[in-house]
Scaffold this motif. Structure first.
Motif, PDB file in Angstrom:
ATOM      1  N   VAL A 197      -7.507  13.046   6.394  1.00 24.77           N
ATOM      2  CA  VAL A 197      -6.821  11.944   7.102  1.00 24.77           C
ATOM      3  C   VAL A 197      -5.810  11.273   6.173  1.00 24.77           C
ATOM      4  O   VAL A 197      -6.123  10.944   5.037  1.00 24.77           O
ATOM      5  N   LYS A 249       0.821  -1.211   0.000  1.00 23.84           N
ATOM      6  CA  LYS A 249       0.000   0.000   0.000  1.00 23.84           C
ATOM      7  C   LYS A 249       0.852   1.256   0.000  1.00 23.84           C
ATOM      8  O   LYS A 249       1.904   1.284   0.637  1.00 23.84           O
ATOM      9  N   TYR A 250       0.357   2.265  -0.679  1.00 22.97           N
ATOM     10  CA  TYR A 250       0.999   3.575  -0.623  1.00 22.97           C
ATOM     11  C   TYR A 250       0.247   4.438   0.385  1.00 22.97           C
ATOM     12  O   TYR A 250      -0.865   4.105   0.778  1.00 22.97           O
ATOM     13  N   GLU A 251       0.864   5.577   0.748  1.00 21.49           N
ATOM     14  CA  GLU A 251       0.135   6.540   1.584  1.00 21.49           C
ATOM     15  C   GLU A 251      -1.101   6.974   0.800  1.00 21.49           C
ATOM     16  O   GLU A 251      -1.028   7.155  -0.417  1.00 21.49           O
ATOM     17  N   GLN A 252      -2.188   7.185   1.515  1.00 19.25           N
ATOM     18  CA  GLN A 252      -3.383   7.695   0.844  1.00 19.25           C
ATOM     19  C   GLN A 252      -3.968   8.831   1.682  1.00 19.25           C
ATOM     20  O   GLN A 252      -3.858   8.822   2.906  1.00 19.25           O
ATOM     21  N   MET A 253      -4.564   9.798   0.973  1.00 12.98           N
ATOM     22  CA  MET A 253      -5.262  10.875   1.687  1.00 12.98           C
ATOM     23  C   MET A 253      -6.743  10.647   1.524  1.00 12.98           C
ATOM     24  O   MET A 253      -7.245  10.503   0.413  1.00 12.98           O
ATOM     25  N   LEU A 254      -7.424  10.585   2.655  1.00  7.17           N
ATOM     26  CA  LEU A 254      -8.892  10.497   2.622  1.00  7.17           C
ATOM     27  C   LEU A 254      -9.388  11.794   3.218  1.00  7.17           C
ATOM     28  O   LEU A 254      -9.563  11.901   4.426  1.00  7.17           O
ATOM     29  N   THR A 310      -3.547   7.993   5.468  1.00  5.21           N
ATOM     30  CA  THR A 310      -3.395   6.588   5.869  1.00  5.21           C
ATOM     31  C   THR A 310      -1.949   6.166   5.609  1.00  5.21           C
ATOM     32  O   THR A 310      -1.261   6.751   4.782  1.00  5.21           O
TER      33      THR A 310
END
Lengths: 552, 90
Positions: free
Chosen positions: A385, A377-382, A387
């Motif tokens: 927030v 997984k890569y960093e994700q922006m929700l 992740t």
């Protein structure tokens, strides 16, 4: 005439025809003109037809019958392979013929050992039918070995041609001769396929000649009293941990006072040697807990050994095929033995021992990604927030791991998955197999592998899943109780680290994406839990493992 | 045809973390701008005006599912054809 008789008759024809082609090729090469050239070309289509006929008959027999024994099916498969390869040999005769047209001097080829190669091939062909009929393993091996001899002759001739080419003379004829010799060398490979097909018909096992020669050597160095004809080979697990494992057993027809079956294991030298040494150590500590080594044989980078065949059933088979009472009783025997081993081998001097669950995960990452390329997984922006990426979770967990002290070490199995445990209902004994990773280490390593090896069994039937879940629960409870009694306050945090490793790396064995993803997400969830706990400032003794991750 | 942009996220979480994740998106509704990004590529959503909101819930055996779906059209202009306007002349 039965279909199988018809198939065999055509096999005998194709052998005769191929032999004729080889003889005619030899005669043509020895002659000075074009005698026989067109006869050879014309006969090729007959060989083709025979091959097709054999193929159709073989499939017809297998498709249209319900009474084919495994033995007969193996024989039919073998005949079909032989047919295909003999036809290929015939094609190579034509290829050689075509090449001779390019020779400026038809006799130029006499400088090389084509006669010797062709006569070896002819000898081998002459043995094929009888060897298959009699299921004569020794003779099949002799047929296979012709390829090795031909390779040696080819190499010598190849080197001679290379030296001659440097003089700059006869370049065209030298190159053409090289092509001819190359076709002859390929015919040796084709004969090897024929020999291996006979071995398959005889043993029911697709074993390579090199492995067979190793097995022969092992048998020669063991107390096994039978000979090669007296054995049956059964691939038990195919390849396992990079090693090839087969069961060797006396043929039913030859069972007398002979020894019981043995296990033949072949693979990388260091692994096989480590397993042999570990077996010796286990046997000294707990006699009979592991199979005895009958012989060990090293050949170059590979090694092989014969081991005692232990009676009993693997634990996964028991869990999936038995009622809950039997499962519980067997599991009680396992945990009782494990408790004894852990306490009997416990050592408190762990200064040199470091936890390495995250390192184990990183080491296997490429294998995981080769099967599931999205399992990183890569960093994700929700929205607002962010992740975490897999990499950063692993890095932070590596730091957590490095900060933890190991309370004690025990002698671990090292690959404690359900299929590496055997239970013998007659003697009530639990046995270990595949112990090449055994060492003094954290007992959590075995706990985690055992728990996840139950979880990852791809069985989704409700009742069977209940069995698996209850095995997981009982084993977890046993381990947790052991930890408590031995003041191991860091049990849950270490188990969490080990589980995130086991869940993540187990995905490489699971092609069902949905199920693999369950394990992948569980691994991340556990790592996130660990990091949150660290950030909350709580002590590691207070960390609670989210136990629901253990059950599916 | 306009290019399709998409974003996906999936994980296992406990209720507390789910609340935090949903809050991150709620903040975006308040600002009128939600950024969803992954590995360098981002998709920006501007929820405004009329939003369609649907809630679906399902329970089957041990499995429960709650689906929240919000969809809208993002455009600054009213989609009308100028030459379709009725001309009134005297």
């Amino acid at each position: 005439m039965t279909i199988i008789d018809g198939i065999k008759e055509n096999l005998s024809f194709i052998i005769i025809e191929t032999t004729k082609q080889l003889r005619a090729t030899l005669e043509f090469m020895q002659s000075s003109g074009t005698d026989g050239f067109f006869d050879i070309l014309n006969r090729d289509s007959y060989l083709d037809n025979l091959k097709n006929l054999i193929e159709s008959q073989c499939y017809l027999r297998i498709n249209n019958s319900t009474d084919c024994s495994r033995h007969e099916i193996n024989e039919i498969r073998s005949i079909q392979t032989i047919g295909v390869n003999l036809e290929r040999m015939g094609d190579d005769c034509i290829n050689i013929l075509r090449q001779t047209e390019h020779l400026k001097n038809h006799r130029f080829i006499d400088r090389f050992d084509y006669r010797e190669i062709l006569s070896k091939l002819l000898w081998g062909l002459g043995e094929v039918y009888e060897t298959l009929q009699k299921k004569d393993l020794s003779m099949a091996l002799e047929v296979c070995k012709i390829e090795l001899d031909i390779d040696v002759i080819y190499k010598k001739n190849f080197d001679d041609i290379m030296v001659s080419l440097k003089t700059g003379n006869d370049t065209e004829d030298l190159v053409t001769s090289l092509f001819i010799l190359r076709y002859l060398e390929r015919m040796g490979d084709t004969l090897l396929n024929v020999g291996e097909a006979i071995i398959f018909a005889t043993t029911g096992e697709k074993i390579k000649i090199e492995q067979f020669l190793l097995l022969k050597n092992n048998l020669a160095h063991s107390d096994y009293e039978g000979d090669l004809e007296g054995i049956d080979l059964t691939g038990i697990w195919g390849t396992h941990s990079g090693c090839r494992i087969s069961k060797v057993q006396a043929n039913e027809s030859k069972i007398g006072d002979g020894p019981m079956g043995v296990i033949f294991k072949e693979g990388e030298h260091s692994k096989i040697r480590r397993e042999r040494d570990n077996i010796a150590e286990w046997d000294e500590l707990y006699p009979g807990i592991v199979p005895k080594v009958i012989s060990f044989h090293k050949e170059g980078e590979t090694a092989s050994m014969l081991m005692e065949y232990l009676p009993g059933q693997a634990l996964d088979a028991i869990v999936l095929n038995s009622g809950v009472e039997v499962i519980n009783a067997v599991l009680d025997s396992v945990t009782k033995l494990l408790g004894q081993i852990w306490s009997g081998t416990r050592q408190y001097d762990n200064t040199s021992h470091k936890l390495d669950y995250m390192a184990q995960l990183v080491k296997r990452m490429d294998e995981v990604l080769a099967v599931h390329k999205k399992f990183m997984k890569y960093e994700q922006m929700l929205g607002s927030v962010e992740t975490r990426a897999s990499k950063s979770l692993i890095e932070e967990c590596t730091k957590i791991e490095a900060s933890l002290d190991l309370p004690f070490t025990v002698r671990i199995h090292g690959d404690f998955n359900v299929s590496n445990l055997l239970y013998d209902f007659d003697s009530g004994r639990v046995r270990f197999i595949d112990v090449y990773r055994s060492r003094q280490a954290d007992y959590i390593q075995d706990v985690s592998v055992f728990l996840v090896s139950n979880f990852r069994i791809p069985i989704f039937q409700k009742e069977l899943r209940k069995n698996l879940n209850s095995v997981i629960k009982r084993f977890y409870d046993f381990s947790e109780t052991y930890a408590r009694k031995n003041n191991d306050g860091l049990f849950n945090v270490r188990l969490a680290l080990a589980l995130s490793r086991s869940f993540y790396t187990s995905t490489r064995f699971e092609l069902n994406l949905k199920f693999a993803n369950e394990m992948f997400m569980r691994s991340h969830y556990i790592m996130e839990k660990l990091i949150r706990h660290k950030r909350s400032g709580g002590s590691w003794e207070e960390f609670k493992l989210p136990k629901q991750v253990l059950y599916y | 045809m306009s290019k399709e942009e998409s974003f996906e996220y999936e994980s296992l979480q406990d209720p507390q973390t789910i609340k935090e994740l949903i809050n991150g998106i709620i903040e975006g509704f308040e600002k009128g701008r939600i950024v969803l990004s992954s590995n360098g590529s981002a998709i920006t959503m501007n929820p405004s005006n009329l939003l369609k909101f649907s809630v679906k819930a399902k329970k089957k055996g041990e499995t429960s599912k709650l689906e929240l779906k919000i969809s809208w059209k993002e455009t600054s202009k009213v989609n009308v054809r100028t030459n379709d306007l009725i001309k009134v002349s005297t």
